[in-house]
Write a protein that holds these residues in place. Structure first.
Motif, PDB file in Angstrom:
ATOM      1  N   ALA A   1     -28.705  44.357 -18.176  1.00 37.90           N
ATOM      2  CA  ALA A   1     -27.469  43.737 -18.647  1.00 37.90           C
ATOM      3  C   ALA A   1     -27.864  42.713 -19.699  1.00 37.90           C
ATOM      4  O   ALA A   1     -29.044  42.369 -19.830  1.00 37.90           O
ATOM      5  CB  ALA A   1     -26.731  43.063 -17.494  1.00 37.90           C
ATOM      6  N   SER A   2     -26.897  42.258 -20.471  1.00 38.95           N
ATOM      7  CA  SER A   2     -27.216  41.371 -21.583  1.00 38.95           C
ATOM      8  C   SER A   2     -28.033  40.164 -21.121  1.00 38.95           C
ATOM      9  O   SER A   2     -27.615  39.396 -20.260  1.00 38.95           O
ATOM     10  CB  SER A   2     -25.933  40.884 -22.260  1.00 38.95           C
ATOM     11  OG  SER A   2     -26.238  40.027 -23.336  1.00 38.95           O
ATOM     12  N   ALA A   3     -29.230  40.041 -21.701  1.00 35.14           N
ATOM     13  CA  ALA A   3     -30.103  38.924 -21.346  1.00 35.14           C
ATOM     14  C   ALA A   3     -30.130  37.871 -22.445  1.00 35.14           C
ATOM     15  O   ALA A   3     -30.864  36.890 -22.345  1.00 35.14           O
ATOM     16  CB  ALA A   3     -31.526  39.443 -21.089  1.00 35.14           C
ATOM     17  N   ALA A   4     -29.347  38.078 -23.495  1.00 34.53           N
ATOM     18  CA  ALA A   4     -29.312  37.123 -24.610  1.00 34.53           C
ATOM     19  C   ALA A   4     -28.475  35.913 -24.228  1.00 34.53           C
ATOM     20  O   ALA A   4     -27.374  36.047 -23.686  1.00 34.53           O
ATOM     21  CB  ALA A   4     -28.730  37.796 -25.841  1.00 34.53           C
ATOM     22  N   ARG A   5     -28.985  34.701 -24.528  1.00 31.27           N
ATOM     23  CA  ARG A   5     -28.273  33.472 -24.206  1.00 31.27           C
ATOM     24  C   ARG A   5     -28.227  32.586 -25.441  1.00 31.27           C
ATOM     25  O   ARG A   5     -29.248  32.355 -26.098  1.00 31.27           O
ATOM     26  CB  ARG A   5     -28.963  32.718 -23.069  1.00 31.27           C
ATOM     27  CG  ARG A   5     -28.996  33.475 -21.741  1.00 31.27           C
ATOM     28  CD  ARG A   5     -29.672  32.640 -20.682  1.00 31.27           C
ATOM     29  NE  ARG A   5     -31.037  32.315 -21.085  1.00 31.27           N
ATOM     30  CZ  ARG A   5     -31.722  31.281 -20.616  1.00 31.27           C
ATOM     31  NH1 ARG A   5     -31.160  30.443 -19.760  1.00 31.27           N
ATOM     32  NH2 ARG A   5     -32.960  31.057 -21.013  1.00 31.27           N
ATOM     33  N   ALA A   6     -27.040  32.096 -25.752  1.00 33.11           N
ATOM     34  CA  ALA A   6     -26.896  31.197 -26.896  1.00 33.11           C
ATOM     35  C   ALA A   6     -27.781  29.971 -26.706  1.00 33.11           C
ATOM     36  O   ALA A   6     -27.855  29.399 -25.618  1.00 33.11           O
ATOM     37  CB  ALA A   6     -25.437  30.772 -27.044  1.00 33.11           C
ATOM     38  N   GLY A   7     -28.506  29.608 -27.750  1.00 32.65           N
ATOM     39  CA  GLY A   7     -29.367  28.443 -27.711  1.00 32.65           C
ATOM     40  C   GLY A   7     -30.825  28.742 -27.437  1.00 32.65           C
ATOM     41  O   GLY A   7     -31.684  27.878 -27.632  1.00 32.65           O
TER      42      GLY A   7
ATOM     43  N   GLU B   1     -38.949  33.564 -36.433  1.00 26.16           N
ATOM     44  CA  GLU B   1     -38.409  32.876 -35.257  1.00 26.16           C
ATOM     45  C   GLU B   1     -37.061  32.248 -35.575  1.00 26.16           C
ATOM     46  O   GLU B   1     -36.800  31.832 -36.704  1.00 26.16           O
ATOM     47  CB  GLU B   1     -39.396  31.793 -34.817  1.00 26.16           C
ATOM     48  CG  GLU B   1     -38.932  30.939 -33.644  1.00 26.16           C
ATOM     49  CD  GLU B   1     -39.896  29.797 -33.343  1.00 26.16           C
ATOM     50  OE1 GLU B   1     -39.682  29.101 -32.340  1.00 26.16           O
ATOM     51  OE2 GLU B   1     -40.833  29.591 -34.133  1.00 26.16           O
ATOM     52  N   GLY B   2     -36.207  32.165 -34.565  1.00 27.08           N
ATOM     53  CA  GLY B   2     -34.917  31.489 -34.714  1.00 27.08           C
ATOM     54  C   GLY B   2     -34.295  31.251 -33.357  1.00 27.08           C
ATOM     55  O   GLY B   2     -34.954  31.392 -32.325  1.00 27.08           O
ATOM     56  N   ILE B   3     -33.026  30.886 -33.359  1.00 27.51           N
ATOM     57  CA  ILE B   3     -32.299  30.711 -32.097  1.00 27.51           C
ATOM     58  C   ILE B   3     -31.024  31.539 -32.115  1.00 27.51           C
ATOM     59  O   ILE B   3     -30.490  31.866 -33.178  1.00 27.51           O
ATOM     60  CB  ILE B   3     -31.954  29.231 -31.814  1.00 27.51           C
ATOM     61  CG1 ILE B   3     -31.004  28.686 -32.895  1.00 27.51           C
ATOM     62  CG2 ILE B   3     -33.200  28.387 -31.713  1.00 27.51           C
ATOM     63  CD1 ILE B   3     -30.431  27.332 -32.543  1.00 27.51           C
ATOM     64  N   ILE B   4     -30.579  31.902 -30.923  1.00 24.94           N
ATOM     65  CA  ILE B   4     -29.317  32.636 -30.806  1.00 24.94           C
ATOM     66  C   ILE B   4     -28.166  31.650 -30.960  1.00 24.94           C
ATOM     67  O   ILE B   4     -28.105  30.623 -30.283  1.00 24.94           O
ATOM     68  CB  ILE B   4     -29.235  33.359 -29.455  1.00 24.94           C
ATOM     69  CG1 ILE B   4     -30.277  34.475 -29.397  1.00 24.94           C
ATOM     70  CG2 ILE B   4     -27.837  33.929 -29.226  1.00 24.94           C
ATOM     71  CD1 ILE B   4     -30.311  35.212 -28.076  1.00 24.94           C
ATOM     72  N   SER B   5     -27.253  31.978 -31.864  1.00 23.75           N
ATOM     73  CA  SER B   5     -26.085  31.128 -32.097  1.00 23.75           C
ATOM     74  C   SER B   5     -24.915  31.510 -31.200  1.00 23.75           C
ATOM     75  O   SER B   5     -24.203  30.642 -30.693  1.00 23.75           O
ATOM     76  CB  SER B   5     -25.641  31.239 -33.563  1.00 23.75           C
ATOM     77  OG  SER B   5     -26.704  30.932 -34.432  1.00 23.75           O
ATOM     78  N   HIS B   6     -24.724  32.822 -31.022  1.00 21.97           N
ATOM     79  CA  HIS B   6     -23.590  33.277 -30.215  1.00 21.97           C
ATOM     80  C   HIS B   6     -23.847  34.704 -29.768  1.00 21.97           C
ATOM     81  O   HIS B   6     -24.460  35.495 -30.494  1.00 21.97           O
ATOM     82  CB  HIS B   6     -22.287  33.221 -31.026  1.00 21.97           C
ATOM     83  CG  HIS B   6     -21.056  33.326 -30.182  1.00 21.97           C
ATOM     84  ND1 HIS B   6     -20.426  32.237 -29.624  1.00 21.97           N
ATOM     85  CD2 HIS B   6     -20.351  34.408 -29.774  1.00 21.97           C
ATOM     86  CE1 HIS B   6     -19.381  32.627 -28.929  1.00 21.97           C
ATOM     87  NE2 HIS B   6     -19.319  33.951 -29.005  1.00 21.97           N
ATOM     88  N   VAL B   7     -23.376  35.030 -28.582  1.00 21.44           N
ATOM     89  CA  VAL B   7     -23.462  36.392 -28.058  1.00 21.44           C
ATOM     90  C   VAL B   7     -22.036  36.919 -27.919  1.00 21.44           C
ATOM     91  O   VAL B   7     -21.244  36.391 -27.138  1.00 21.44           O
ATOM     92  CB  VAL B   7     -24.180  36.434 -26.693  1.00 21.44           C
ATOM     93  CG1 VAL B   7     -24.258  37.879 -26.178  1.00 21.44           C
ATOM     94  CG2 VAL B   7     -25.581  35.832 -26.802  1.00 21.44           C
ATOM     95  N   TYR B   8     -21.719  37.943 -28.689  1.00  9.08           N
ATOM     96  CA  TYR B   8     -20.368  38.510 -28.693  1.00  9.08           C
ATOM     97  C   TYR B   8     -20.285  39.701 -27.752  1.00  9.08           C
ATOM     98  O   TYR B   8     -21.222  40.486 -27.632  1.00  9.08           O
ATOM     99  CB  TYR B   8     -19.974  38.966 -30.100  1.00  9.08           C
ATOM    100  CG  TYR B   8     -19.839  37.830 -31.090  1.00  9.08           C
ATOM    101  CD1 TYR B   8     -18.636  37.148 -31.229  1.00  9.08           C
ATOM    102  CD2 TYR B   8     -20.912  37.447 -31.886  1.00  9.08           C
ATOM    103  CE1 TYR B   8     -18.505  36.109 -32.141  1.00  9.08           C
ATOM    104  CE2 TYR B   8     -20.798  36.418 -32.804  1.00  9.08           C
ATOM    105  CZ  TYR B   8     -19.593  35.744 -32.920  1.00  9.08           C
ATOM    106  OH  TYR B   8     -19.470  34.711 -33.813  1.00  9.08           O
TER     107      TYR B   8
END
Length: 275
Positions: free
Chosen positions: A146-152, A170-177
């Protein structure tokens, strides 16, 4: 659910960029489509390996647009045919460089009807496999059930931008839609990782070695103001990709080899009858 893994092993400890890069060196490949001096490339990554008596079959995930882009070489097929080139110089060749060898990519699995029609970003995926003589386990990133992406959270992209060798950003996740009124954003992961043409199809990986997404596109300009944008890059959520793949009614196998041969036949027919 976010801790569950569909395939591979999630690291319980945070991995460094160099640690993750070592995994990528074993499993992230360049995928290229060429026709003479024409062509382009993207990135793909191994996610599954099935051992056989003589080696193993390795399965890869990439963007579908790496193949739909290859179809745009059709006009080049006609142009080269008009120059009297032989058939073997008219055949588009899609291949991956893996472990020092080049493998042809002749068949893919994708969303039904997507390759030859319009498709949305969340449908922008293709799966293919290669048969190898590799008898040891290939290092691979894990896949989330299941979605393991987390904002931040910090994430990394691996791929072959422009004409470079394998690189990491490298970067950070801003939002998961999830679902969204804007069809471009459905099941997309927005992040600040620097990606460029050639990165398409490469894994977006968190510090636990889980490929949460796949680099796909970027918003360079505002649709409202026309002003340039930066740091608005997107990856397809691969948990949703494999959710689609679990429904056989939504996917199909496509023979790229047959399509490329059809282009050659049509070019020959065009030269013969002029239509």
């Amino acid at each position: 659910m976010s801790g569950q893994v569909l395939m591979g092993s999630k690291s319980e400890e945070k991995l460094s960029g160099p640690d993750l890069l070592e995994i990528a060196k074993d499993s992230v490949v360049r995928i290229s489509s060429k026709l003479g001096e024409y062509g382009g490339h993207g990135t793909a990554f191994a996610y599954k390996q099935v051992m056989t008596e003589t080696g193993s079959t390795v399965y890869f995930l990439t963007n579908l647009h790496n193949f739909s882009g290859a179809l745009q070489l059709r006009n080049a097929v006609f142009a080269l045919a008009s120059q009297g080139r032989p058939d073997d110089e008219l055949f588009i060749k899609t291949s991956v460089d893996f472990r020092g060898k080049t493998y042809s990519v002749d068949k893919i699995v994708s969303c039904k009807g997507a390759l030859l029609g319009a498709f949305q970003h969340f449908q922008d995926f293709a799966i293919f496999s290669v048969t190898t003589d590799i008898s040891e386990e290939v290092k691979k990133f894990a896949l989330p059930e299941a979605s393991a992406a987390r904002a931040g959270e910090t994430v990394y992209a691996f791929g072959y931008p422009d004409s470079t060798d394998l690189g990491i950003t490298e970067g950070i996740i801003s939002h998961v839609y999830q679902d969204h009124e804007d069809p471009l954003l459905i099941h997309q992961i927005q992040h600040s990782i620097l990606i460029n043409p050639g990165n398409s199809g490469g894994p977006t990986v968190n510090a636990n070695g889980v490929a949460v997404g796949m680099s796909t596109w970027a918003r360079r300009y505002s649709e409202k103001s026309g002003q340039p944008l930066s740091g608005m890059n997107y990856s397809v959520n691969v948990a949703h990709t494999f959710e689609i793949c679990r429904d056989s009614d939504l996917i199909e196998e496509v023979s790229m080899e047959s399509i490329y041969k059809h282009f050659v036949a049509r070019a020959r027919e065009h030269l013969k009858y002029g239509s």
